[in-house]
Design a protein around this motif. Structure first.
Motif, PDB file in Angstrom:
ATOM      1  N   VAL A   7     -30.949  18.150 -16.668  1.00  0.00           N
ATOM      2  CA  VAL A   7     -32.402  17.944 -17.064  1.00  0.00           C
ATOM      3  C   VAL A   7     -32.445  16.655 -17.768  1.00  0.00           C
ATOM      4  O   VAL A   7     -32.134  16.609 -19.052  1.00  0.00           O
ATOM      5  N   VAL A   8     -32.614  15.609 -16.974  1.00  0.00           N
ATOM      6  CA  VAL A   8     -32.495  14.212 -17.625  1.00  0.00           C
ATOM      7  C   VAL A   8     -34.010  13.467 -17.721  1.00  0.00           C
ATOM      8  O   VAL A   8     -34.020  12.481 -17.817  1.00  0.00           O
ATOM      9  N   ALA A   9     -34.994  14.137 -17.043  1.00  0.00           N
ATOM     10  CA  ALA A   9     -36.360  13.559 -17.007  1.00  0.00           C
ATOM     11  C   ALA A   9     -37.530  14.560 -17.405  1.00  0.00           C
ATOM     12  O   ALA A   9     -37.262  15.504 -17.294  1.00  0.00           O
ATOM     13  N   THR A  10     -38.509  13.785 -17.733  1.00  0.00           N
ATOM     14  CA  THR A  10     -39.583  14.747 -18.293  1.00  0.00           C
ATOM     15  C   THR A  10     -40.886  13.974 -17.976  1.00  0.00           C
ATOM     16  O   THR A  10     -40.880  12.789 -18.161  1.00  0.00           O
ATOM     17  N   ALA A  44     -51.041  11.134 -27.345  1.00  0.00           N
ATOM     18  CA  ALA A  44     -51.268  11.339 -28.879  1.00  0.00           C
ATOM     19  C   ALA A  44     -50.138  12.049 -29.448  1.00  0.00           C
ATOM     20  O   ALA A  44     -49.517  11.894 -30.589  1.00  0.00           O
ATOM     21  N   PHE A  45     -49.950  13.237 -28.760  1.00  0.00           N
ATOM     22  CA  PHE A  45     -48.951  14.125 -29.221  1.00  0.00           C
ATOM     23  C   PHE A  45     -47.417  13.600 -29.186  1.00  0.00           C
ATOM     24  O   PHE A  45     -46.798  13.676 -30.076  1.00  0.00           O
ATOM     25  N   LEU A  46     -47.271  12.730 -27.829  1.00  0.00           N
ATOM     26  CA  LEU A  46     -45.892  11.907 -27.769  1.00  0.00           C
ATOM     27  C   LEU A  46     -45.702  11.051 -28.986  1.00  0.00           C
ATOM     28  O   LEU A  46     -44.848  10.983 -29.536  1.00  0.00           O
ATOM     29  N   ALA A  47     -46.806  10.209 -29.478  1.00  0.00           N
ATOM     30  CA  ALA A  47     -46.719   9.286 -30.599  1.00  0.00           C
ATOM     31  C   ALA A  47     -46.335  10.031 -31.785  1.00  0.00           C
ATOM     32  O   ALA A  47     -45.693   9.489 -32.559  1.00  0.00           O
ATOM     33  N   ARG A  48     -46.924  11.244 -31.981  1.00  0.00           N
ATOM     34  CA  ARG A  48     -46.775  11.943 -33.210  1.00  0.00           C
ATOM     35  C   ARG A  48     -45.245  12.452 -33.277  1.00  0.00           C
ATOM     36  O   ARG A  48     -44.288  12.349 -34.322  1.00  0.00           O
ATOM     37  N   LEU A  49     -44.770  12.762 -32.048  1.00  0.00           N
ATOM     38  CA  LEU A  49     -43.646  13.360 -32.075  1.00  0.00           C
ATOM     39  C   LEU A  49     -42.319  12.105 -31.991  1.00  0.00           C
ATOM     40  O   LEU A  49     -41.311  12.663 -32.447  1.00  0.00           O
ATOM     41  N   LEU A  50     -42.694  11.249 -31.934  1.00  0.00           N
ATOM     42  CA  LEU A  50     -41.623   9.951 -32.058  1.00  0.00           C
ATOM     43  C   LEU A  50     -41.146   9.948 -33.610  1.00  0.00           C
ATOM     44  O   LEU A  50     -40.021   9.310 -33.807  1.00  0.00           O
ATOM     45  N   TYR A  51     -42.088  10.379 -34.508  1.00  0.00           N
ATOM     46  CA  TYR A  51     -41.480  10.441 -35.960  1.00  0.00           C
ATOM     47  C   TYR A  51     -40.462  11.262 -36.306  1.00  0.00           C
ATOM     48  O   TYR A  51     -40.113  11.062 -37.442  1.00  0.00           O
ATOM     49  N   VAL A  52     -40.305  12.170 -35.451  1.00  0.00           N
ATOM     50  CA  VAL A  52     -39.357  13.454 -35.857  1.00  0.00           C
ATOM     51  C   VAL A  52     -37.994  13.345 -34.782  1.00  0.00           C
ATOM     52  O   VAL A  52     -37.249  14.260 -34.869  1.00  0.00           O
ATOM     53  N   VAL A  53     -38.329  12.679 -33.824  1.00  0.00           N
ATOM     54  CA  VAL A  53     -36.998  12.654 -32.685  1.00  0.00           C
ATOM     55  C   VAL A  53     -35.929  12.019 -33.448  1.00  0.00           C
ATOM     56  O   VAL A  53     -36.004  10.929 -34.136  1.00  0.00           O
ATOM     57  N   PRO A  54     -34.639  12.461 -33.340  1.00  0.00           N
ATOM     58  CA  PRO A  54     -33.619  11.854 -33.714  1.00  0.00           C
ATOM     59  C   PRO A  54     -33.295  10.622 -33.185  1.00  0.00           C
ATOM     60  O   PRO A  54     -33.777   9.995 -32.129  1.00  0.00           O
ATOM     61  N   SER A  55     -32.637   9.711 -34.185  1.00  0.00           N
ATOM     62  CA  SER A  55     -32.464   8.378 -33.974  1.00  0.00           C
ATOM     63  C   SER A  55     -31.395   8.319 -32.458  1.00  0.00           C
ATOM     64  O   SER A  55     -31.564   7.367 -31.723  1.00  0.00           O
ATOM     65  N   ASP A  64     -33.498  10.339 -19.882  1.00  0.00           N
ATOM     66  CA  ASP A  64     -32.326   9.948 -20.899  1.00  0.00           C
ATOM     67  C   ASP A  64     -31.183  10.875 -19.961  1.00  0.00           C
ATOM     68  O   ASP A  64     -31.228  11.960 -19.685  1.00  0.00           O
ATOM     69  N   PRO A  65     -30.234   9.926 -19.537  1.00  0.00           N
ATOM     70  CA  PRO A  65     -29.005  10.219 -18.607  1.00  0.00           C
ATOM     71  C   PRO A  65     -28.213  11.366 -19.580  1.00  0.00           C
ATOM     72  O   PRO A  65     -27.528  12.048 -18.873  1.00  0.00           O
ATOM     73  N   ARG A  66     -28.533  11.537 -20.950  1.00  0.00           N
ATOM     74  CA  ARG A  66     -27.696  12.465 -21.470  1.00  0.00           C
ATOM     75  C   ARG A  66     -28.435  13.888 -21.676  1.00  0.00           C
ATOM     76  O   ARG A  66     -28.147  14.660 -22.410  1.00  0.00           O
ATOM     77  N   GLY A  67     -29.906  13.880 -21.160  1.00  0.00           N
ATOM     78  CA  GLY A  67     -30.691  15.224 -21.457  1.00  0.00           C
ATOM     79  C   GLY A  67     -31.940  14.846 -22.355  1.00  0.00           C
ATOM     80  O   GLY A  67     -31.860  14.040 -23.158  1.00  0.00           O
ATOM     81  N   VAL A  68     -32.997  15.340 -21.860  1.00  0.00           N
ATOM     82  CA  VAL A  68     -34.209  15.155 -22.544  1.00  0.00           C
ATOM     83  C   VAL A  68     -34.747  16.504 -23.377  1.00  0.00           C
ATOM     84  O   VAL A  68     -35.764  16.627 -23.798  1.00  0.00           O
ATOM     85  N   GLU A  69     -33.534  17.325 -23.859  1.00  0.00           N
ATOM     86  CA  GLU A  69     -33.819  18.612 -24.384  1.00  0.00           C
ATOM     87  C   GLU A  69     -34.738  18.162 -25.949  1.00  0.00           C
ATOM     88  O   GLU A  69     -35.427  19.001 -26.595  1.00  0.00           O
ATOM     89  N   ALA A  70     -34.350  17.172 -26.468  1.00  0.00           N
ATOM     90  CA  ALA A  70     -34.701  16.607 -27.656  1.00  0.00           C
ATOM     91  C   ALA A  70     -36.480  16.201 -27.653  1.00  0.00           C
ATOM     92  O   ALA A  70     -36.717  15.990 -28.802  1.00  0.00           O
ATOM     93  N   MET A  71     -36.881  16.077 -26.510  1.00  0.00           N
ATOM     94  CA  MET A  71     -38.260  15.765 -26.416  1.00  0.00           C
ATOM     95  C   MET A  71     -39.127  17.091 -25.711  1.00  0.00           C
ATOM     96  O   MET A  71     -39.066  17.225 -24.589  1.00  0.00           O
ATOM     97  N   PRO A  72     -39.537  18.084 -26.551  1.00  0.00           N
ATOM     98  CA  PRO A  72     -40.119  19.102 -26.116  1.00  0.00           C
ATOM     99  C   PRO A  72     -41.598  18.921 -25.820  1.00  0.00           C
ATOM    100  O   PRO A  72     -42.528  19.590 -26.282  1.00  0.00           O
TER     101      PRO A  72
END
Length: 514
Positions: free
Chosen positions: A342-345, A353-364, A383-391
């Protein structure tokens, strides 16, 4: 040391051994070098060790292998080469002694032991005996005469050796391979390689019958494969009647994949002609094509069916109105397979707007590897390592290189990843996204994706601050000067005024008072 062999002294010029002379280094040397081995396996060990560290091509022009027999009917192997210099003989002697052989030098029949650490300049004989034999060898431990029983050509020896298997992990697949196939399976392989778009050429090799009971020549298909996929190579290796060979660099020779020849074939390329092809099978059989028949691309040999009795009008109507092959579309269907890669969303543009707010809490770590591409109605994240961090958005799994389908779905019919990649060969390097609305897949170029960490940040505009100069000069500080010594020196300093009588200097006490 026996009396029939003696050491050579420095600057010695006269010898009893016929045909030897000192070279520029003072080493006793004849026109030939001779190596005596007790068995054939020691001979093979010598050639293997010499070929791994040097070139056998420098020895082949003068190389002679003979099986000799002594008066006691013991048989040994004798190798003769041209002793061009003591440097060559030193290398031959070091490898031969390691393989269990004795080294000699001479010219005609008499050969004396080559130099060693006991006699750095070599050896000479005390007397030359009159012995009727092809070779007379003088060693410090024995003197023996030999007659030649038979000649053993080096090429014949190499062709008779059976390759030995090596571990599969140590057999890398090269970009160019050969394959031999029996007639029964060769025709099927032509169509198979063409159907899977493997770049290959084929020729038909023929050999005369080796048996009086068989009047038919032996035939085989020989394929030349260029950059074959690993799965194709694995399939060919498992098919009965098919052998896959890896060519030796710079020589018209190949060894079956998974095997290694006992002798380094790349060091004896002069044995194999430029217009011939020699293939060593793992079971010991050798396929020799001399000369090599012309190779033909497999695409020119694919069988086609043509009805010569059909009328021209029928052929034209069939080409215009009736399909000539079965064509089915690719479709998405629910799948019960576990989700993988699972490498794309895909995020709808309404959720920007939700994506913009989510960027403040996404791990570096996730923010550093995410890439984004903006479309008119959606935002594509990779993300070739997986996009699970972007719900957020609709997750997509990678089913082939840069080809994505929604997670929980699968393409039907189930085709191989290489076939999917071939369908989008003209868009090689782009990303292909299948979606659930039965619309054609979307193709996005790779250079349209940018790092999310830099694409999502606004440009910062700062306020330039210029410091002002002071509007008045600073007041000068008062200076203190030293005067006469006083009992209270700080009294009377500038700025200090006596405000009351109590500030006056106290009266000194009178004498006799307490």
């Amino acid at each position: 040391m026996p009396s029939f062999l003696e050491r050579v002294a420095l600057h010695q010029t006269r010898f009893r051994t016929p045909g030897v002379f000192p070279d520029a280094r003072g080493v006793v040397l004849g026109q030939k070098g001779l190596v005596l081995f007790p068995s054939l396996d020691r001979v093979i060990a010598f050639f293997r060790a010499y070929g791994d560290g040097g070139s056998l091509d420098e020895l082949i022009p003068s190389l002679s292998i003979q099986r000799v027999v002594s008066p006691l009917k013991t048989r040994e192997i004798l190798i003769t080469i041209a002793a061009e210099s003591s440097y060559r003989m030193d290398r031959v002697a070091s490898v031969a002694r390691l393989a269990g052989g004795d080294v000699f030098t001479g010219t005609q029949r008499h050969f004396v032991k080559y130099r060693d650490s006991s006699s750095p300049l070599g050896y000479d004989i005390a007397e030359a005996p009159d012995v009727r034999a092809a070779f007379v060898l003088h060693h410090d431990a024995y003197r023996q005469a030999y007659d030649v029983e038979r000649e053993m050509p080096f090429r014949e020896l190499v062709l008779k050796l059976t390759p030995h298997p090596i571990p599969r992990s140590a057999t890398p697949i090269g970009d160019r391979l050969f394959a031999s196939a029996e007639i029964g399976i060769g025709h099927a392989l032509i169509g198979y390689l063409f159907r899977w778009r493997v770049e290959a050429r084929v020729t038909l090799a023929e050999w005369p019958s080796t048996s009086a009971f068989d009047d038919r020549p032996r035939r085989q298909h020989v394929f030349e494969l260029t950059a074959p996929p690993p799965r194709i190579v694995a399939l060919l290796r498992e098919l009965p009647g098919v052998n896959v060979f890896e060519p030796i660099a710079g020589a018209g020779v190949g060894v079956e994949l998974g095997y290694r020849h006992p002798i380094a074939l790349e060091s004896c390329q002069s044995l194999f002609g430029k217009a011939s092809l020699t293939l060593f099978r793992g079971d010991g059989a050798v396929v020799v094509l001399d000369p090599v028949p012309p190779f033909t691309p497999v695409r020119t040999l694919v069988r086609t069916s043509v009805d010569l009795d059909a009328a021209p009008g029928a052929i034209a109507s069939r080409a215009l109105g009736q399909p000539s092959s079965i064509e089915v579309p690719l479709r998405l269907a629910p799948s019960l397979e576990p989700t993988r890669h699972v490498v794309a969303t895909i995020v709808p543009i309404e959720e920007r707007a939700f994506l913009a707010r989510l960027l403040y809490v996404v791990p570096s770590r996730a923010l550093a590897s995410l890439r984004v591409a903006m479309a008119g109605d959606a935002i594509y994240l990779l993300d070739p390592r997986g996009v699970e961090a972007m719900p957020l958005g609709r997750f997509h799994s990678e089913v082939a290189r840069r080809i994505y389908v929604p997670t929980g779905m699968a393409l039907v019919p189930a085709v191989q990843p290489s076939v999917l990649e071939g369908l989008f060969a003209e868009h090689r390097g782009s990303h292909v996204f299948f979606e659930e609305d039965d619309q054609p897949p979307r193709i996005i170029r790779d250079d349209a994706f940018l790092p999310l960490s830099s694409a999502a940040l606004q440009r910062l505009s700062g306020v330039v601050v210029v410091p002002d100069m002071p509007d008045r000069e600073p007041e000068a500080l008062p200076l203190l000067t030293y005067g006469a010594e006083l009992r209270f020196p700080l009294w009377g300093a500038p700025g200090r005024e006596a405000s009351s009588a109590s500030d006056a200097a106290p009266a000194l006490p009178k004498e006799g008072s307490r």
